[in-house]
Design a protein around this motif. Sequence first.
Motif, PDB file in Angstrom:
ATOM      1  N   GLY B 141      20.321  26.532  57.844  1.00 58.48           N
ATOM      2  CA  GLY B 141      19.735  25.195  57.698  1.00 58.48           C
ATOM      3  C   GLY B 141      18.704  24.858  58.756  1.00 58.48           C
ATOM      4  N   SER B 142      18.522  25.708  59.770  1.00 62.00           N
ATOM      5  CA  SER B 142      17.598  25.346  60.835  1.00 62.00           C
ATOM      6  C   SER B 142      16.349  26.215  60.858  1.00 62.00           C
ATOM      7  CB  SER B 142      18.315  25.408  62.184  1.00 62.00           C
ATOM      8  OG  SER B 142      18.773  26.731  62.369  1.00 62.00           O
ATOM      9  N   GLN B 143      16.107  26.955  59.753  1.00 61.36           N
ATOM     10  CA  GLN B 143      14.888  27.756  59.681  1.00 61.36           C
ATOM     11  C   GLN B 143      14.240  27.583  58.317  1.00 61.36           C
ATOM     12  OE1 GLN B 143      15.779  31.810  60.703  1.00 61.36           O
ATOM     13  NE2 GLN B 143      15.989  31.328  62.886  1.00 61.36           N
ATOM     14  N   LEU B 144      12.914  27.609  58.272  1.00 62.22           N
ATOM     15  CA  LEU B 144      12.223  27.493  56.988  1.00 62.22           C
ATOM     16  C   LEU B 144      10.888  28.210  57.039  1.00 62.22           C
ATOM     17  CD1 LEU B 144       9.869  25.371  57.738  1.00 62.22           C
ATOM     18  CD2 LEU B 144      11.532  23.644  57.129  1.00 62.22           C
ATOM     19  N   ALA B 145      10.249  28.339  55.859  1.00 64.02           N
ATOM     20  CA  ALA B 145       8.924  28.954  55.767  1.00 64.02           C
ATOM     21  C   ALA B 145       7.996  27.975  55.050  1.00 64.02           C
ATOM     22  CB  ALA B 145       8.993  30.255  54.977  1.00 64.02           C
ATOM     23  N   LEU B 146       6.696  28.034  55.387  1.00 61.99           N
ATOM     24  CA  LEU B 146       5.716  27.163  54.737  1.00 61.99           C
ATOM     25  C   LEU B 146       4.621  28.010  54.114  1.00 61.99           C
ATOM     26  CD1 LEU B 146       5.017  24.281  57.308  1.00 61.99           C
ATOM     27  CD2 LEU B 146       6.364  24.161  55.204  1.00 61.99           C
ATOM     28  N   ASP B 147       3.943  27.408  53.136  1.00 64.41           N
ATOM     29  CA  ASP B 147       2.802  28.129  52.578  1.00 64.41           C
ATOM     30  C   ASP B 147       1.636  28.026  53.554  1.00 64.41           C
ATOM     31  OD1 ASP B 147       0.513  26.190  51.233  1.00 64.41           O
ATOM     32  OD2 ASP B 147       2.482  25.239  51.502  1.00 64.41           O
TER      33      ASP B 147
END
Lengths: 279, 836
Positions: B141-147
Amino acid sequence: MAAGWRLVGGWLAAVRGRVGGAKEPRVDSVRRMSVAVRGSGLWKRYGSGQTQVDALADVTAEFGQGRFTAIMGPSGSGKSTLLHCLAGLDKPTAGQVFVGDLDITRLPEKQLTHLRRDRIGFVFQAFNLVPTLTALENITLPLDLAGRKFDQEWLDTVIDTIGLKDRLGHKPSELSGGQQQRVACARALAARPDVVFADEPTGNLDSRSSADVLAFLHRSVRDFGQTVVMVTHDPTAASYADRVLFLADGELRSELLDPTAESVLDTMKQLDATAAAAG
Amino acid sequence: MVRLGLRSVLAHRSRFVLCTVAVLLGTAFVGGAMVFTDTLSAALKKNFSGSTADITVTPVDPVGVRTGRPATLTSDTVQRIAAVPGVAGANPELLVRDVQILGADGKPTETYGLPTYGGAWPRDAATAPFRVLDGRPPWGGSQLALDQSTASREGYVVGDQVRVVTGTEAVTAELTAITSPPLSGPAAGAPLVTFDPATAQLLLLGEPGWTSVGVAVTAGSDPATVSQAITKSLGDNVQVRTADQVAAAGENALDDAFGGYSAVLVLFAGLALFVGAFLIVNTFAMLVVQRSRELAMLRAIGASRGQVTASVLVEGLVIGAIGSTLGLLLGIGVAAGIRFGYRRLDLSIPDVALQVHPGTVVACYLVGIVVTVAAAYPAARRAGRFPPMAALRDEVALPERSLLFRLAIGGFMLLMAVVLYLIGVRARGLTGAVLLAFAAAITLLGVVMTSPLVSRYAVRALMWPFGREAPVILGRRNAERNPRRTSATASALMIAVALISGLLVIAASAKASIERDITDAIGTSELVVSSDDPATFSPAVADRIGKVAGVESVHRVRQQQGKAGDRTVQVSGVSDGTLDGPITAKLDAGSLDGLGGGQALVPRTLAKTLDLSTGETFDLTTNTGRHGLTVAGILAPNRQLNAIVVSLPTYASIGGATTDSVLYVDAAPGASPAGAIRAELKDYPTIQVRDQQAYVASARGPVNVALGVIGMLLGLAILIAILGIVNTLALGVVERTREIGLLRAIGMDRPQLRRMLRVESIAICLLGALLGLAIGVVFAASVQRVMVDDGLSVLDVPVPQLLVAVLLAGAVGVLAALWPSRRAARLDVLRAIATE
């Protein structure tokens, strides 16, 4: 308003007269009373070089108040040009035109328009009337444009004289050519102008209608003291006038007082003969 | 004859300029619309070549809507797909819209109208709907990716903390990877945030599930065969498509998505051409009259009727061709401008050259030329009818067809309009509104046909307040002189004003209705909590608000869409007591008591459509399938709850998500907790806490957007109407040169002349404006009448705005007279008199 203009105009002319006095002799008081329009040393030149044409070449003429003057001449003699210059529709290349005391050759456009509206009446050969207005509205149009009150008595007199009392509510398209010209004459007189200019007023009419129109112009001079200057090429029409001026090649050639159709015709023949001999 | 037509156009250049401009404007919009659409779809088709899965399996969406929780596939389904022979790998994917990525400043990123998508990190890069460009996969829940384009626009780099708001939660996480935007489907090119699959399911759906499965086939297998095998194995509640089919479907979806822009452009084109046609009809009619002698002379020296007609039509053809050419070029320019604008926005739409297809060119020329020639035809036909003798006569008597024929047709049209109107008023709802719109269109045409009959009297009445001075009377008479011409010129403006005033009344009524409905609906609640984009929020929000001091109670409303019969309906779940408190539900029949027992309230219109009454059962289809519901009561029309209403437990049982759409907050007596609530919800930037007035204002927003478009339509229509009036006046001046010369000779000064033309112009404008206003307002009021149960409960005629429109029409008249009157004032008196 209009009366005011006349005063201011007169005053301006007087001042000009004083300033430019050396050039032009002052009009004496007797003349001022009797001369309605005066053209002095009028030139009208078109084109230049090879194509240069003098429509008017040093024409000087006076038109007395209460007189009916006809201007005659062959096509291209400059008679219409003279009329247009005298009426302030056209500017002469040189020379001056006085309506009363007022030198109109130097008037700005707006004052010239108001002069035409208030002090000059017009009758053209054709298309004299505004098609959307009735005969009566056409007659009072110059007064309406000036915002002037009409002199009802005078208007009635004029309308009586043209003899179209029962047709006043009609549109021009419902009137015959002769009737239209008589309405145009009535309009020219409605504002009691200093002078009425008529440019071939009977040119498009049959002889009967012509006679009606000319009789009306004649009466307006004789009975009402109006001043009429008419251009025509018809000797019969000219015979209604008190005086006929003959123009050829832009120059004043001859003058005839109290003309008849025969005397006018004779003068024209003489002029033709002179021209042929000269040519 | 062709040469004659060409010569005539050249000789009368200036008179045709305005005609050409009208054609130009019309075709420019046609061309612009087509070029822009082609360019966009070419750009986006480029994207679809990037679709990587051999076969894509998606759930059949029973509702077919884009809002609310999407239909999903279970992991079990994924297993079954993997088991089908020929399948090398089945990779479940998740892509959900209406997520918000916040910029470094805490405000939502600007996406220029594109929805933002949230997705699951792909298990297999080969079949993923996007590509990984940089970084390591996000985890937990504490990591993400963006375009890439979102990241670069907001200045985020790997390692930054990024806050994201989803339909269920708001989280802050570390940016660990950069991806491409989604490559295919409706999400193509849109901003994207991705999480690891489990986190994505939790944050985006609030429960397990996948929105699609990407399938790779084994080497040598035929995707079509495998796809049939999968269909056989799973039955018909999934859709199985090969890569080719996905691309084709995606293009259709794109056409839908961007169809709106084209539709607006096409609407503009239609209006421009329709109004422009009047201008062309008028111009040709006048030119033919002016040249009647010349045309009769042609007949006298041996030209046939057909040849004379043809010569005039050639003029129309030339003008149509010139106008279309310029219009096409302008259209390409407009499209280039829009494209430039898009590029400046740094959206991830691939760059392609402007697409000018042959079809676009053909369409522009076809539209431009056909409209021009058709509009020139009546005048051309009349030209052929001039008798040769007319050449010799002084004034040409025009063979005017009597008005009787026109009146007969116009009268018939008006009669038809009345019949349609009566049917329309009786048919309620949208059907009625559409019928009324037709009736309005036919009325306009009928009035165009019959107005010459009344225009004279109308002009006289309208110009009465302007006094009786000579220039005014002359101007008025000029407007009365040719009723057909005056009517045709006024018609262009009439149509424009009718359209605009009608739309104004409907928009104002919509606003007023929203206001009243909300005031009714908001009941006793002081505050309304809602969220834009994502439209739903976590149930935790309501819990937190409940704990704020001064809050007495919080009512939840949850919303999704479903289908009842073949109608898409809104389904709302409400917490207990909501209908007695913040929302005052008025019932036509039944009672609220059934709600607790799993029954539903049905809005009046739906009940009528489905022929339902209290106690009856109906089928409601949602993302989880068909559910039988019993009618507890019939709801009177109510904006907040124009929906099937059920209790929260029932809502969950028919597939509703456990996220809230709207909260109504009751404050304790004397307390005003708005500030405290806003402070409490600071970490949910998309949530808005509004009092009643602010809420009304936000609900009015879409209407304001509509008013903006109306404003642009107004501008265009009036521009063309001005061109028409300028044209009529200018040609009138040419036609009446001699008359103007006469007037000037006998003492009309220039200001008076200008005034005369101005009066004529104002007369035409007011005639058009008032006719248009009357038709527009009457029909809009009738539309409101029939839509009274469908969102337009209140009629509001915005009198000040309509008055402004009329004054504007007068001002347009003054403006339109400027140029022609300058020309007229400059005429040389002597020459004018001598003019033939």
